[in-house]
Scaffold this active site. Structure first.
Site, mmCIF file in Angstrom:
data_model
loop_
_atom_site.group_PDB
_atom_site.id
_atom_site.type_symbol
_atom_site.label_atom_id
_atom_site.label_comp_id
_atom_site.label_asym_id
_atom_site.label_seq_id
_atom_site.Cartn_x
_atom_site.Cartn_y
_atom_site.Cartn_z
ATOM 1 N N ASP A 36 14.069 -13.567 -17.895
ATOM 2 C CA ASP A 36 13.609 -13.876 -19.181
ATOM 3 C C ASP A 36 12.062 -14.425 -19.148
ATOM 4 O O ASP A 36 11.728 -14.815 -20.395
ATOM 5 C CB ASP A 36 14.369 -15.380 -19.422
ATOM 6 C CG ASP A 36 15.493 -15.285 -20.592
ATOM 7 O OD1 ASP A 36 15.251 -14.115 -21.414
ATOM 8 O OD2 ASP A 36 16.684 -15.718 -20.547
ATOM 9 N N GLN B 281 21.740 -18.088 -21.435
ATOM 10 C CA GLN B 281 21.327 -17.793 -23.059
ATOM 11 C C GLN B 281 21.278 -19.202 -23.589
ATOM 12 O O GLN B 281 21.999 -20.395 -23.227
ATOM 13 C CB GLN B 281 22.479 -17.382 -24.000
ATOM 14 C CG GLN B 281 22.330 -16.925 -25.436
ATOM 15 C CD GLN B 281 21.202 -16.079 -25.505
ATOM 16 O OE1 GLN B 281 21.018 -15.168 -24.809
ATOM 17 N NE2 GLN B 281 20.398 -16.416 -26.765
ATOM 18 N N LYS C 101 22.554 -7.438 -26.162
ATOM 19 C CA LYS C 101 21.931 -7.136 -24.795
ATOM 20 C C LYS C 101 22.740 -6.337 -23.974
ATOM 21 O O LYS C 101 22.381 -5.460 -23.375
ATOM 22 C CB LYS C 101 21.928 -8.530 -24.177
ATOM 23 C CG LYS C 101 20.406 -9.316 -24.758
ATOM 24 C CD LYS C 101 20.583 -10.875 -24.302
ATOM 25 C CE LYS C 101 19.321 -11.638 -24.822
ATOM 26 N NZ LYS C 101 19.183 -12.953 -24.794
HETATM 27 N N1 GUN Z 1 17.727 -17.881 -26.995
HETATM 28 C C1 GUN Z 1 17.011 -17.462 -28.017
HETATM 29 N N2 GUN Z 1 16.037 -16.588 -27.646
HETATM 30 C C2 GUN Z 1 16.382 -16.252 -26.046
HETATM 31 C C3 GUN Z 1 16.068 -15.581 -25.096
HETATM 32 O O1 GUN Z 1 15.019 -14.826 -25.257
HETATM 33 N N3 GUN Z 1 16.678 -15.752 -23.890
HETATM 34 C C4 GUN Z 1 17.486 -16.870 -23.661
HETATM 35 N N4 GUN Z 1 18.000 -16.943 -22.491
HETATM 36 N N5 GUN Z 1 17.876 -17.425 -24.594
HETATM 37 C C5 GUN Z 1 17.402 -17.339 -25.771
#
Ligand code: GUN
Length: 293
Positions: free
Chosen positions: A119, A96, A52
């Site tokens: 998200d 996350q 990211k």
């Molecule tokens: N854990 C697995 N996929 C994601 C995601 O797209 N966003 C977040 N915040 N955590 C995750």
């Protein structure tokens, strides 16, 4: 059979975003700013996070990573979220998942200002998506819709079968596929752990989206000739021959299923790179304030 190249599609989309950011900054505006909170040191989460941060650089965004140890209290985490909600330089942020067991994921998600929820997990964004209003879309489902669109895959009137009912993938992709839009306009069946006759239902599918997290679950006897198969699985399976000690395994038995498909996504290099792209798109939208202002 065509392999859907998520890596190349993601590269193109990121280049388009970077171009738009360049125009913003040339016009004297500041670039988008994404913050990310990471709790603990889970291998998968660490690697998502590194990707990211890299994607932010590629798109010309400013970003920062806020780390907490596993034993951070829920109260401290909520305090940090409040700070980010109120910080005018932060356009969007993510926490996350998964979080340690002593922290309530849902409480954390609902503490995020929905206007910064890039998200797309906040109930306001989920609700807006379900009634077809603009808002932040959960990144993986949005990435899948982009792949269907960019590959010109016909979806109208097709029977889509979604395997899995998670809040992050299964439910939102089912919502998007049934929406009266293009891509979309599908008849959708959602299968889960209590579904009977999964094999028979899959055999009726024109489009299968596999998001169960069970390596190799979709076998060739479950797939109709000419079907489109989208594999969301990314399970880490131990593999001593790899430097990392593991390999990523999809939910589809790719070798056997691929020859029957009209289109299929590989793992890795299919849906995965598109997820990060969608996060970048949402952050750009947050910067522009198009959805809510
Ligand atoms: N854990 C697995 N996929 C994601 C995601 O797209 N966003 C977040 N915040 N955590 C995750």
């Amino acid at each position: 059979m065509k392999i859907i190249d998520g890596k190349e599609t993601a590269r193109r989309i990121k280049a388009e975003i970077a171009e738009e950011v360049k125009k913003l900054t040339e016009a004297g505006e500041r670039p988008p700013y994404l913050s990310a909170i990471l709790v603990g040191h889970d291998g998968g989460s660490e690697s998502y996070m590194a990707n990211k941060v890299k994607a932010c650089e590629e798109c010309g965004f400013d970003s920062d990573l806020i780390r907490f140890d596993d034993d951070v209290t829920e109260e401290r985490l909520l305090e940090e979220i409040k700070r980010l909600n109120e910080d005018p330089k932060v356009d969007g942020f993510i926490v996350q998942l998964p979080l340690p067991a002593h922290i309530d994921d849902q409480k954390v998600i609902e503490a995020i200002d929905y206007r910064k929820d890039v998200d797309g997990f906040h109930p306001v964004n989920v609700g807006r998506l379900s009634i077809g209003l603009p808002g932040f879309r959960s990144a993986t489902p949005a990435g899948i819709m982009d792949l269907l669109e960019r590959y010109g895959i016909e979806t109208k009137g097709k029977h889509a079968v979604v395997l899995g009912r998670s809040n992050i993938v299964g439910k939102p992709i089912a919502t998007l596929l049934m929406q009266k839009s293009n891509p979309g306009d599908c008849t959708v069946t959602v299968c889960h752990s209590s579904t009977k006759n999964i094999k028979e239902i899959c055999r009726e599918a024109d489009i299968i989206v596999a998001a169960l997290g069970r390596p190799g679950f979709v076998t060739e006897d479950m797939v109709k000739e000419g079907a489109v198969v989208i594999d969301v699985g990314t399970t880490r399976v131990p593999d001593a021959s790899r430097k990392s000690g593991f390999r990523l395994c999809g939910d589809v038995d790719f070798e056997k299923v691929a020859p029957k498909c009209s289109y299929i996504t590989p793992v890795p290099g299919g849906v995965g790179p598109m997820t990060i792209c969608s996060l970048m798109k949402n952050t750009l939208m947050a910067r522009k304030g198009d959805y809510f202002n």
